[in-house]
Design an enzyme around this catalytic site. Sequence first.
Site, PDB file in Angstrom:
ATOM      1  N   GLU A 194       0.881  -1.165   0.000  1.00 13.06           N
ATOM      2  CA  GLU A 194       0.000   0.000   0.000  1.00 13.06           C
ATOM      3  C   GLU A 194       0.914   1.208   0.000  1.00 13.06           C
ATOM      4  O   GLU A 194       1.528   1.546   1.014  1.00 13.06           O
ATOM      5  CB  GLU A 194      -0.913  -0.028   1.231  1.00 13.06           C
ATOM      6  N   CYS A 234      -1.916   9.077   2.880  1.00 13.78           N
ATOM      7  CA  CYS A 234      -1.826   8.580   1.505  1.00 13.78           C
ATOM      8  C   CYS A 234      -3.114   8.848   0.735  1.00 13.78           C
ATOM      9  O   CYS A 234      -3.086   9.104  -0.467  1.00 13.78           O
ATOM     10  CB  CYS A 234      -1.536   7.078   1.503  1.00 13.78           C
TER      11      CYS A 234
END
Length: 463
Positions: free
Chosen positions: A227, A261
């Site tokens: 990720e 993010c």
Amino acid sequence: MESLNPATEEVIETFDADDERSVEEKLQQAHETYEEWKQQPIEERQRLISKAGEVLRENKQKYAEIMTKEMGKPISSAVSEVEKCAWVCDYYAEHAGEFLQDERIGTEPGVESYISYEPLGPVLAVMPWNFPFWQVFRFAAPNLTAGNVGLLKHASNVPQCALAIQEVFEEAGYPEGAFTTLLVGSDTVEDVISDDRIAATTLTGSTGAGRSIGENAGKNLKNSVLELGGSDPFVVLPDADIEDAAQTGAQARCINNGQSCIAAKRFVVHDDVYDEFMEKFTEEMESMTIGDPMDEDTDIGPQAREDLMEGLHEQVEDSIEAGASLELGGEPLDREGAYYPPTILTDVPDESPAGEDEMFGPVASVFRVSDTEEAIERANKIRFGLGASIWTQDKTQAKEVAREIESGMVFVNELVKSDPRLPFGGVKDSGYGRELAHHGIHEFVNEKTMWVTDVSDTDEMVE
């Protein structure tokens, strides 16, 4: 290994890193614990992850203060993060048995055929500092409940968080070695991944770190989930509720001091509503309260480290030099601590940090587009593909645009967020694999095909 308060620049505590012998002992303990842990009934593993959720709730203020003091997250957000970690524990306590039950598949008469979901072994988790509890628990809750054991290599600036998370599992009653913190630097990670006792690895971090981890896992034929970074588009179409979009957009850009993010980073706004959106968006960004992260009224605390703030400011300066216009902010605050204000850039060139890189702080890049097709093109015109947010009151159009966006997640009239009930992950340079939901618990299991012929039926057919 120092624990440093980014709001005061004071050293909170210093920890000795694990040496080679200590790492070896922890790897061996994890290996031995796994051999016993995988035999535990799923009901026992569900009971323990439920208990971990209880430990989190009982100590949420203590754990929240550790986060805030160690990486600058506003205290209210830190408390919410601990509560979210308890939620993901509850979720897998309730659903793991369902997700891991044998999947029956009909094949032939006299044959019992099914898929058995079985654990792989010790999994190394390399985790970042920005959501220091949540990103660990969204790995740990499904994977420990699946029968794996976890080893955590946390970011070097949050050692207290790393040790506190290990404490949660110890307090919950997990056996020693079921979840272990390795206080090591990044230079140790390759050797740990290569160790035969490690079955798989997962990383949440930068694209550069992902390439390194993915390469090491690949050459050792080990499964991995990555990720990675994102530069999520926030697309505002002509019929959007502009006030709601502007308010949510400011929140989506500045949440966690802008260090997320899945934060909205590139605001793609239709020409018909550009001026109205900019006016309201600027007002919302200006209204953010910057201050002591231990204060409940603070919206934005310091950046997690001084060097990270300096790097962010360099990106802003380089973007302006390349032709971007500064509409708000743009200078580090003249105060103690690594504080950077909400910042807005417009007329952003494609070939500038604000146009093509991830801005990991409260800096918004705004792009004006003339139609929906250009908005989609602009949204996809980047190497990242983590999340996206679309704002329109036309549900049919929203679904059509969402399908054209190249990302792992799309939220309509809502900011991008992680939710235990939904798979989380990206495409392109934002990584691969999924966390959370039933998808996440299946990433690190052996999906074993089982074919069992009924011998008595066979004998009868032969006779």
